[in-house]
Design an enzyme around this catalytic site. Sequence first.
Site, short mmCIF file in Angstrom:
data_model
loop_
_atom_site.label_atom_id
_atom_site.label_comp_id
_atom_site.label_asym_id
_atom_site.label_seq_id
_atom_site.Cartn_x
_atom_site.Cartn_y
_atom_site.Cartn_z
N SER A 95 0.82 -1.20 0.00
CA SER A 95 0.00 0.00 0.00
C SER A 95 0.87 1.26 0.00
O SER A 95 1.78 1.38 -0.82
CB SER A 95 -0.95 -0.08 1.20
OG SER A 95 -1.99 0.85 1.09
N ASP A 212 -10.32 -4.60 -4.33
CA ASP A 212 -9.48 -4.01 -3.28
C ASP A 212 -10.25 -3.11 -2.32
O ASP A 212 -10.09 -3.16 -1.10
CB ASP A 212 -8.35 -3.22 -3.95
CG ASP A 212 -7.38 -2.66 -2.97
OD1 ASP A 212 -6.38 -3.32 -2.70
OD2 ASP A 212 -7.62 -1.56 -2.44
N HIS A 267 -8.49 -5.01 0.41
CA HIS A 267 -7.19 -4.36 0.59
C HIS A 267 -6.36 -4.98 1.72
O HIS A 267 -5.18 -5.28 1.52
CB HIS A 267 -7.39 -2.87 0.86
CG HIS A 267 -6.12 -2.10 0.82
ND1 HIS A 267 -5.35 -2.00 -0.33
CD2 HIS A 267 -5.45 -1.41 1.78
CE1 HIS A 267 -4.26 -1.28 -0.06
NE2 HIS A 267 -4.31 -0.91 1.20
#
Length: 286
Positions: A95, A212, A267
């Site tokens: 990320s 996600d 995610h």
Amino acid sequence: MRMMMTVVLVLFGFGMAEDYRPVVIVHGIFDGPKQFSTLSRFITEAHPGTEVEVIDLYDDVSSLHPLWQQVQGFSIALTPIMTRSPAGVHLLCFSQGGLICRALLHTLPHHNVQSFISLSSPQAGQYGDTRFLQWLFPKFMKRNIFHICYNRLGQRVSICDYWNDPHHRERYIVSSSFLALINAERPHASAPGWKENFLRIRKLVLIGGPDDDVITPWQSSHFGFYDGQENIIDMRKQDYYKEDGFGLKTLDSRGGVVLCQRSGVKHTAWHSNYSVFTGCIAPWLT
Ligand SMILES: *[C@@H]1O[C@H](CO)[C@@H](O)[C@H](O)[C@H]1NC(C)=O
């Protein structure tokens, strides 16, 4: 404890047929080493003897610090690991951490990173109302965030450093003190060598997918992004690719870019999903 683990793993690694390069993990926004114990286990089970180091810096709320400041800290932690690993290391970055890692690869002239694995990371920026954003800026909608982000004060919050509002392109180019620089979208003086440094890596592995729910658009994890009408423009049609400002096209033309797309992964599930690990991560950690 982690020290001891590492020592044990290193001793274990002696005499094995294969020597695996150390894997350095950089966490994302609002998390830290805790969240990466499963992934660390996947790695040492698949490749016994691997030294896995999850850098314990800017965890949790501290992950909101300006990205250039975090890059400094991570570079101090990464450098000694590279120095004692002459065959090189792998960087696995999740990320927001994927942007920190890319800035490291641009700015560390003698790095020996072999594979850079970018795990659901907004490499082309972020433009979406995620719960993180609503927590940070409760009264704002995504179309107004540029007012906060695109000035000097806003750029001192990590998420603003990669906020990319496709409807305020000029403001982004002028105001972004991080993403517009590492993506070579704004000409700048401090960049000699950045492209060459980046091109020291052998593989860039871009992992992401449509479920996600945080990275917006999700294609940003594959260097795609919105145009002014919010159509998705793929990596290879982006100006920064075509102009090869930071080396992406060169890397791709020598076979160094791997795109890995998976559906059904939220995610925060990327780093603990075994099939993502075996299909998109493990092959590049040798
Ligand atoms: C794990 O990844 C696969 C795709 O590789 C996906 O189908 C599955 O839903 C994922 N599981 C979880 C819990 O994220």
